[in-house]
Write a protein that holds these residues in place. Structure first.
Motif, mmCIF file in Angstrom:
data_model
loop_
_atom_site.group_PDB
_atom_site.id
_atom_site.type_symbol
_atom_site.label_atom_id
_atom_site.label_comp_id
_atom_site.label_asym_id
_atom_site.label_seq_id
_atom_site.Cartn_x
_atom_site.Cartn_y
_atom_site.Cartn_z
ATOM 1 N N GLN A 234 -5.790 2.551 -5.663
ATOM 2 C CA GLN A 234 -6.012 2.613 -4.215
ATOM 3 C C GLN A 234 -7.297 3.372 -3.893
ATOM 4 O O GLN A 234 -7.390 4.075 -2.893
ATOM 5 C CB GLN A 234 -4.808 3.265 -3.523
ATOM 6 N N LEU A 235 -8.296 3.197 -4.760
ATOM 7 C CA LEU A 235 -9.601 3.812 -4.549
ATOM 8 C C LEU A 235 -10.678 2.732 -4.561
ATOM 9 O O LEU A 235 -10.424 1.571 -4.869
ATOM 10 C CB LEU A 235 -9.888 4.836 -5.647
ATOM 11 N N ARG B 154 -9.237 0.295 -1.763
ATOM 12 C CA ARG B 154 -8.667 1.126 -0.704
ATOM 13 C C ARG B 154 -8.995 0.503 0.643
ATOM 14 O O ARG B 154 -10.164 0.390 0.986
ATOM 15 C CB ARG B 154 -9.216 2.556 -0.782
ATOM 16 N N PRO B 155 -7.969 0.080 1.415
ATOM 17 C CA PRO B 155 -6.538 0.213 1.160
ATOM 18 C C PRO B 155 -5.949 -0.904 0.294
ATOM 19 O O PRO B 155 -4.854 -0.761 -0.216
ATOM 20 C CB PRO B 155 -5.929 0.160 2.554
ATOM 21 N N GLY C 252 -7.572 5.936 5.139
ATOM 22 C CA GLY C 252 -7.045 4.874 4.296
ATOM 23 C C GLY C 252 -8.123 3.945 3.791
ATOM 24 O O GLY C 252 -7.819 2.921 3.167
ATOM 25 N N THR C 253 -9.389 4.276 4.052
ATOM 26 C CA THR C 253 -10.525 3.530 3.505
ATOM 27 C C THR C 253 -11.308 4.452 2.578
ATOM 28 O O THR C 253 -11.079 5.661 2.522
ATOM 29 C CB THR C 253 -11.453 3.030 4.630
ATOM 30 N N HIS C 254 -12.251 3.884 1.843
ATOM 31 C CA HIS C 254 -13.129 4.665 0.967
ATOM 32 C C HIS C 254 -13.931 5.667 1.800
ATOM 33 O O HIS C 254 -14.419 5.314 2.865
ATOM 34 C CB HIS C 254 -14.079 3.700 0.240
ATOM 35 N N MET D 12 -4.019 8.739 -3.344
ATOM 36 C CA MET D 12 -5.370 8.668 -3.902
ATOM 37 C C MET D 12 -5.282 8.415 -5.406
ATOM 38 O O MET D 12 -5.754 9.206 -6.217
ATOM 39 C CB MET D 12 -6.103 9.978 -3.620
ATOM 40 N N GLY E 172 -11.600 8.131 1.161
ATOM 41 C CA GLY E 172 -10.231 8.632 1.130
ATOM 42 C C GLY E 172 -9.983 9.873 1.940
ATOM 43 O O GLY E 172 -10.666 10.161 2.919
ATOM 44 N N TYR F 108 0.848 -1.191 0.000
ATOM 45 C CA TYR F 108 0.000 0.000 0.000
ATOM 46 C C TYR F 108 0.888 1.248 0.000
ATOM 47 O O TYR F 108 1.779 1.398 0.833
ATOM 48 C CB TYR F 108 -0.906 -0.025 1.227
#
Length: 576
Positions: free
Chosen positions: A464-465, A469-470, A490-492, A460, A494, A310
């Protein structure tokens, strides 16, 4: 009653706490620092001088969260600049303003850069609104699959925007619309935040596009501030959480998550205190959450590999400068003015971003960085002693690891570099500096818990979206350990001060507990929201006609049609 422990009192962790406590769960938040707020905090950095030390501008906070948690009743006061939203200038004195009123901004661009860029600015705004119409429904919902995301652009006939704003580079995106180097440099800044890249790097356009979901006071294209600094936002969320029964503890650093039988059972503090829980949420970034707070033996190999890979490269710094006078920029008269009220950018040029990235790749400081700044004390004088000001500056595209030395060794060089850039643009500040406080990329990791000094908890970029994500398999806030969730940026969806990740993680917990959510939440509802069409779609369709486009471009710069422009920039359900 279900016991919940939340690791980290950044804004997302506090949002999760407030929603879960309001639903009746037994919530405890544990913050390692001695203050709440994480990187969304107002701090006294020298006697009598308080400032927003990391985040400082608010334009992405979801209005639904402000409403649901009644944050205004908990003391939150949001306000905007009285005149200029942004100010951009060069050492030569060439400059322009982005005003609160779109027509005024368009007239200024026409005057300084010509008719073509003025019309292009309207087109760019229409396209950003169109993009926001696709992205905004995803903010407070679980992330859609990439295939669903792409199909939405196809069905709306907007694949040109997908290529331009989602997979393209900032340079190609801005070259498509604009001719002015200063205008492009200003707009490029938001595309290099927390990214290990330059404007020419493919995929950086989305970082800029991410801001299309922003709004302020119900209108697209605006941003503002919190009275008392950004820490006033997290203070209001914390107060909302406490009022629903959440317990918020500071100076309580978590050592590790307790796991037995494949399930999270609580946490152990560095002090040795064990706190049992049925559910654990981590507001720390994914690397810290899963590679430091959890024994890797409890995770599948593919999860460990995904988090190791990541990308958290893309560091920045803050240099806070206490002064006894306001900057007098080259080419502008002295005294207070609109140049002091909004978000300012010093010397933004695409080649400077490119050079900064090339040096960052080699572990070197930039020689000629683009500097952003705000002076909250102009709008909020209670933050500083009378007659004084605090200039909060920022530089992106810094390496996390320096070649041949540490950031502690380079702190003064970084400070001097930023001061020189200030003096280049405002020579009157030489001799006016009362003190400085520098937050290096290492400080962001060491003091604020941001791995790699990345304020977005990770780059972003498209890989990684959404559900990636992540990492693939971790896109629904749950981890492979039962009862352990991620709730940070670090999750949706962002980075940025949005609160959406904290909201979505809380909804995931409530859904798993079989409890109702404040509004429908889930993949099925998210799909229905994506299918909706609104004003942005109508504007985009109308703008495709050359005749209507010409009329809209002319109308957009007319002050007497300002009411119509306000209607055109209004977000669905936005606050009047």
């Amino acid at each position: 009653m279900t016991r919940v422990v939340i690791i980290g009192a950044g804004h997302n962790g506090l949002v999760s706490a407030a929603y879960l406590a309001r639903a009746g769960l037994d919530v405890t938040v544990l913050e390692a620092r001695d203050t709440l707020g994480g990187a969304c905090v107002t701090e006294e950095i020298m006697p009598g001088f308080r400032a927003s030390t990391c985040a400082f501008v608010l334009g992405l906070v979801r209005p639904e969260i402000i409403s649901d948690l009644r944050l205004r009743a908990h003391g939150l006061e949001l306000y905007s600049s009285p005149d200029a939203l942004a100010f951009t200038t060069e050492e030569s004195g060439r400059h322009f303003f982005m005003w609160k009123e779109p027509d005024r901004t368009i007239r200024e661009i026409r005057k300084r850069f010509g008719e073509r860029d003025a019309d292009a600015f309207v087109e760019f705004g229409v396209h950003m609104q169109r993009l926001g119409a696709v992205l905004r429904p995803m903010m407070l919902q679980p992330p859609p699959r990439l295939s669903t995301f792409v199909r939405e652009f196809e069905q709306r006939g907007s694949m040109d925007l997908f290529g331009r704003f989602i997979t393209g580079s900032v340079t190609d995106l801005l070259d498509h619309y604009f001719e002015s180097d200063l205008l492009k440099g200003f707009l490029a800044f938001s595309g290099v935040v927390s990214v290990h890249g330059a404007p020419s790097t493919p995929g950086t356009a989305y970082v800029l596009a991410h801001h299309s979901v922003g709004e302020f006071e119900g209108h697209f294209g605006k941003w503002g501030f919190a009275r008392g600094g950004v820490g006033a936002l997290t203070a209001a969320i914390a107060d909302a959480a406490r009022s629903s029964g959440a317990v918020l503890r500071t100076s309580a650093r978590v050592d590790h998550v307790t796991i037995r039988g494949g399930r999270a059972r609580g946490v152990v503090l560095e002090s040795g205190e064990e706190i049992p829980a049925d559910v654990v949420l981590s507001n720390a970034d994914p690397k810290r959450s899963l590679l430091k707070l959890v024994d890797r033996a409890h995770l599948p190999d593919e999860t460990v590999r995904g988090i190791e890979e990541y990308d958290v490269r893309g560091s920045q710094c803050r240099v806070l400068v206490a002064v006894d006078r306001l900057p007098e920029y080259v080419g502008l008269p002295g005294g207070p003015g609109p140049q002091h009220n909004g978000h300012a950018f010093l010397g933004p040029r695409l080649d400077r971003y490119e050079q900064a990235f090339e040096r960052a790749r080699k572990g070197l400081l930039p020689t000629d960085p683009v500097v952003e700044l705000t002076i909250d004390s102009v709008r909020d004088p209670a933050l500083v002693p009378a007659g004084r000001h605090m200039i909060v500056t920022g530089v992106q595209q810094l390496p996390f690891e320096l070649s041949g030395r540490t950031w502690d060794d380079a702190r003064q060089d970084l400070t001097d570099l930023v001061l020189k850039r200030l003096f280049d643009h405002a020579p009157n500040l030489e001799g006016a500096v009362l003190g400085t406080h520098t937050i290096t990329p290492l400080d962001l990791e060491r003091e604020y818990g941001l791995t790699g000094g990345n304020i977005y908890h990770g780059a972003m970029t498209l890989d990684q979206l959404l559900t990636g994500r992540p990492a693939h398999g971790l896109g629904d806030y749950r981890t492979p350990i039962e009862g352990l969730y991620l709730c940070g940026s670090g999750t949706h969806p962002g980075g940025g001060v949005m609160g959406a990740s904290g909201y979505n993680a809380a909804m995931a917990v409530l859904t798993a507990q079989g409890m109702p959510t404040p509004r429908p939440w889930g993949q099925e509802h998210a799909a229905r929201l994506l299918r909706r069409r609104g004003l942005e779609d109508a504007l985009h369709a109308a703008y495709a006609s050359p005749r209507i486009r010409k009329a809209m471009n002319t109308a957009a710069r007319q002050p007497w049609l300002r009411g119509l422009t306000k209607l055109a920039t209004r977000r669905p359900g936005g606050r009047r």
